[in-house]
Design a protein around this motif. Structure first.
Motif, PDB file in Angstrom:
ATOM      1  N   THR A  24      13.896  49.424  91.831  1.00 19.06           N
ATOM      2  CA  THR A  24      14.983  50.321  92.202  1.00 19.06           C
ATOM      3  C   THR A  24      15.032  50.450  93.722  1.00 19.06           C
ATOM      4  O   THR A  24      14.086  50.122  94.417  1.00 19.06           O
ATOM      5  CB  THR A  24      14.793  51.715  91.579  1.00 19.06           C
ATOM      6  OG1 THR A  24      13.505  52.212  91.924  1.00 19.06           O
ATOM      7  CG2 THR A  24      14.914  51.662  90.078  1.00 19.06           C
ATOM      8  N   THR A  25      16.164  50.948  94.216  1.00 18.38           N
ATOM      9  CA  THR A  25      16.371  51.129  95.655  1.00 18.38           C
ATOM     10  C   THR A  25      16.474  52.619  95.949  1.00 18.38           C
ATOM     11  O   THR A  25      17.129  53.336  95.207  1.00 18.38           O
ATOM     12  CB  THR A  25      17.681  50.430  96.068  1.00 18.38           C
ATOM     13  OG1 THR A  25      17.593  49.057  95.742  1.00 18.38           O
ATOM     14  CG2 THR A  25      17.952  50.571  97.531  1.00 18.38           C
ATOM     15  N   PRO A  26      15.882  53.148  97.007  1.00 19.28           N
ATOM     16  CA  PRO A  26      15.101  52.454  98.038  1.00 19.28           C
ATOM     17  C   PRO A  26      13.605  52.434  97.731  1.00 19.28           C
ATOM     18  O   PRO A  26      12.817  52.041  98.563  1.00 19.28           O
ATOM     19  CB  PRO A  26      15.374  53.303  99.282  1.00 19.28           C
ATOM     20  CG  PRO A  26      15.527  54.692  98.753  1.00 19.28           C
ATOM     21  CD  PRO A  26      16.154  54.547  97.395  1.00 19.28           C
ATOM     22  N   ASN A  27      13.201  52.889  96.526  1.00 19.19           N
ATOM     23  CA  ASN A  27      11.787  52.938  96.166  1.00 19.19           C
ATOM     24  C   ASN A  27      11.468  51.821  95.174  1.00 19.19           C
ATOM     25  O   ASN A  27      11.670  51.985  93.971  1.00 19.19           O
ATOM     26  CB  ASN A  27      11.446  54.305  95.556  1.00 19.19           C
ATOM     27  CG  ASN A  27      10.010  54.377  95.092  1.00 19.19           C
ATOM     28  OD1 ASN A  27       9.180  53.567  95.476  1.00 19.19           O
ATOM     29  ND2 ASN A  27       9.705  55.347  94.245  1.00 19.19           N
ATOM     30  N   PRO A  28      10.979  50.669  95.648  1.00 20.45           N
ATOM     31  CA  PRO A  28      10.759  49.534  94.756  1.00 20.45           C
ATOM     32  C   PRO A  28       9.542  49.659  93.847  1.00 20.45           C
ATOM     33  O   PRO A  28       9.298  48.790  93.029  1.00 20.45           O
ATOM     34  CB  PRO A  28      10.598  48.361  95.733  1.00 20.45           C
ATOM     35  CG  PRO A  28      10.063  48.975  96.970  1.00 20.45           C
ATOM     36  CD  PRO A  28      10.650  50.355  97.042  1.00 20.45           C
ATOM     37  N   THR A  29       8.774  50.767  93.990  1.00 14.78           N
ATOM     38  CA  THR A  29       7.603  50.928  93.114  1.00 14.78           C
ATOM     39  C   THR A  29       8.010  51.386  91.719  1.00 14.78           C
ATOM     40  O   THR A  29       7.217  51.334  90.790  1.00 14.78           O
ATOM     41  CB  THR A  29       6.599  51.934  93.714  1.00 14.78           C
ATOM     42  OG1 THR A  29       7.267  53.187  93.921  1.00 14.78           O
ATOM     43  CG2 THR A  29       6.016  51.414  95.013  1.00 14.78           C
ATOM     44  N   SER A  30       9.246  51.868  91.569  1.00 13.48           N
ATOM     45  CA  SER A  30       9.750  52.154  90.227  1.00 13.48           C
ATOM     46  C   SER A  30      10.827  51.122  89.916  1.00 13.48           C
ATOM     47  O   SER A  30      11.436  50.552  90.824  1.00 13.48           O
ATOM     48  CB  SER A  30      10.329  53.569  90.144  1.00 13.48           C
ATOM     49  OG  SER A  30      11.465  53.686  90.965  1.00 13.48           O
ATOM     50  N   GLY A  31      11.047  50.870  88.651  1.00  9.67           N
ATOM     51  CA  GLY A  31      12.030  49.863  88.293  1.00  9.67           C
ATOM     52  C   GLY A  31      12.063  49.633  86.802  1.00  9.67           C
ATOM     53  O   GLY A  31      11.615  50.473  86.016  1.00  9.67           O
ATOM     54  N   PHE A  32      12.563  48.475  86.410  1.00 11.93           N
ATOM     55  CA  PHE A  32      12.750  48.149  85.003  1.00 11.93           C
ATOM     56  C   PHE A  32      12.133  46.797  84.686  1.00 11.93           C
ATOM     57  O   PHE A  32      12.214  45.863  85.481  1.00 11.93           O
ATOM     58  CB  PHE A  32      14.243  48.117  84.658  1.00 11.93           C
ATOM     59  CG  PHE A  32      14.952  49.394  84.970  1.00 11.93           C
ATOM     60  CD1 PHE A  32      14.952  50.437  84.064  1.00 11.93           C
ATOM     61  CD2 PHE A  32      15.592  49.559  86.188  1.00 11.93           C
ATOM     62  CE1 PHE A  32      15.590  51.631  84.360  1.00 11.93           C
ATOM     63  CE2 PHE A  32      16.237  50.745  86.497  1.00 11.93           C
ATOM     64  CZ  PHE A  32      16.238  51.790  85.578  1.00 11.93           C
ATOM     65  N   PHE A  33      11.539  46.714  83.500  1.00 16.69           N
ATOM     66  CA  PHE A  33      10.966  45.461  83.018  1.00 16.69           C
ATOM     67  C   PHE A  33      11.947  44.864  82.019  1.00 16.69           C
ATOM     68  O   PHE A  33      12.374  45.539  81.080  1.00 16.69           O
ATOM     69  CB  PHE A  33       9.609  45.734  82.361  1.00 16.69           C
ATOM     70  CG  PHE A  33       9.093  44.572  81.563  1.00 16.69           C
ATOM     71  CD1 PHE A  33       8.649  43.429  82.200  1.00 16.69           C
ATOM     72  CD2 PHE A  33       9.060  44.612  80.181  1.00 16.69           C
ATOM     73  CE1 PHE A  33       8.182  42.343  81.479  1.00 16.69           C
ATOM     74  CE2 PHE A  33       8.598  43.541  79.445  1.00 16.69           C
ATOM     75  CZ  PHE A  33       8.155  42.405  80.092  1.00 16.69           C
ATOM     76  N   LEU A  34      12.324  43.610  82.238  1.00 15.96           N
ATOM     77  CA  LEU A  34      13.286  42.947  81.350  1.00 15.96           C
ATOM     78  C   LEU A  34      12.748  41.599  80.884  1.00 15.96           C
ATOM     79  O   LEU A  34      12.028  40.922  81.612  1.00 15.96           O
ATOM     80  CB  LEU A  34      14.612  42.703  82.086  1.00 15.96           C
ATOM     81  CG  LEU A  34      15.344  43.900  82.677  1.00 15.96           C
ATOM     82  CD1 LEU A  34      16.544  43.417  83.476  1.00 15.96           C
ATOM     83  CD2 LEU A  34      15.781  44.874  81.602  1.00 15.96           C
ATOM     84  N   ILE A  35      13.125  41.241  79.660  1.00 12.91           N
ATOM     85  CA  ILE A  35      12.864  39.895  79.143  1.00 12.91           C
ATOM     86  C   ILE A  35      14.231  39.238  79.066  1.00 12.91           C
ATOM     87  O   ILE A  35      15.134  39.744  78.394  1.00 12.91           O
ATOM     88  CB  ILE A  35      12.186  39.944  77.760  1.00 12.91           C
ATOM     89  CG1 ILE A  35      10.809  40.604  77.885  1.00 12.91           C
ATOM     90  CG2 ILE A  35      12.069  38.546  77.170  1.00 12.91           C
ATOM     91  CD1 ILE A  35      10.145  40.909  76.562  1.00 12.91           C
ATOM     92  N   ILE A  36      14.386  38.136  79.774  1.00 13.91           N
ATOM     93  CA  ILE A  36      15.715  37.539  79.942  1.00 13.91           C
ATOM     94  C   ILE A  36      15.630  36.028  79.763  1.00 13.91           C
ATOM     95  O   ILE A  36      14.595  35.419  80.041  1.00 13.91           O
ATOM     96  CB  ILE A  36      16.269  37.928  81.340  1.00 13.91           C
ATOM     97  CG1 ILE A  36      17.732  37.560  81.498  1.00 13.91           C
ATOM     98  CG2 ILE A  36      15.443  37.316  82.450  1.00 13.91           C
ATOM     99  CD1 ILE A  36      18.382  38.174  82.725  1.00 13.91           C
ATOM    100  N   GLY A  37      16.705  35.441  79.282  1.00 14.30           N
ATOM    101  CA  GLY A  37      16.755  33.992  79.097  1.00 14.30           C
ATOM    102  C   GLY A  37      16.607  33.261  80.429  1.00 14.30           C
ATOM    103  O   GLY A  37      17.187  33.680  81.428  1.00 14.30           O
TER     104      GLY A  37
END
Length: 197
Positions: free
Chosen positions: A154-167
């Motif tokens: 995420t912006t502006p704090n890259p220590t949080s975010g989302f985990f995705l499984i993608i083709g």
């Protein structure tokens, strides 16, 4: 004219002050791990700035040397086994150890490549980082075979975010190293990637 120079001065000083402030907090946290009997005040009767930080760095470096040989690795395995038998400690320690082994290991492939993916919907693009390939148990539940795991900061704090499984066919490789991509994300795209040093 005053406003222009004032803003220019802020642009010079704000990054310096925030960097020094964050470093001060980090050093303060690290120094709390050093017992009072090893402080410079106790040993030499006066404060030496950064003394406890040097002690922490020496302990970490010495630990690395000791665990690089067979005896050290055996002791470390024994320590891991002990911690793995304590109910509450086991779940916390194992989770933190897996993440640190993955991220800090020199032969790890996590966070080694920045990619572009469509997220959160079609037509919107964001920068993500390859973190590996999903487990076979997960892939067997998915319609295709070729998937990768990515982390979307995420912006502006890259220590949080989302985990995705993608083709795998839905990612685009970027000619951008991880550091540059992180700086681009933190700046919210304000600083273009070719200007980031």
């Amino acid at each position: 004219m005053f406003k222009k120079y004032f803003i220019t001065g802020l642009l010079v000083w704000v990054p310096i002050v925030i960097t020094l402030w964050l470093l001060g907090i980090l050093v303060g946290i690290i120094e709390t791990f050093v017992p009072e009997c090893l402080s410079s005040k106790y040993l030499f009767s006066y404060d030496i700035p950064g003394f406890q930080l040097i002690i922490v760095m020496v302990v970490i470096w010495t630990s690395g040397i000791m665990t690089a040989n067979l005896i050290g690795r055996t002791l470390l395995d024994y320590w891991n086994t002990i911690l793995g038998k304590i109910p509450l400690v086991r779940s916390i320690y194992n989770s933190v150890k897996q993440v640190s082994d993955t991220v800090l290991s020199s032969d790890s492939q996590s966070f080694r490549q920045a990619v572009l993916i469509e997220y959160p919907r079609q037509g919107c693009w964001t920068i993500a980082f390859l973190t590996g390939t999903p487990d076979n148990n997960i892939v067997s539940c998915l319609p295709f075979d070729d998937y990768v795991s990515v982390y979307v900061p995420t912006t502006p704090n890259p220590t949080s975010g989302f985990f995705l499984i993608i083709g795998k066919d839905r990612i685009k490789s970027l000619d951008m190293n991880v550091d540059t991509a992180l700086k681009y994300i933190v700046s919210m795209g304000i600083v273009s990637s070719h200007k980031i040093k």
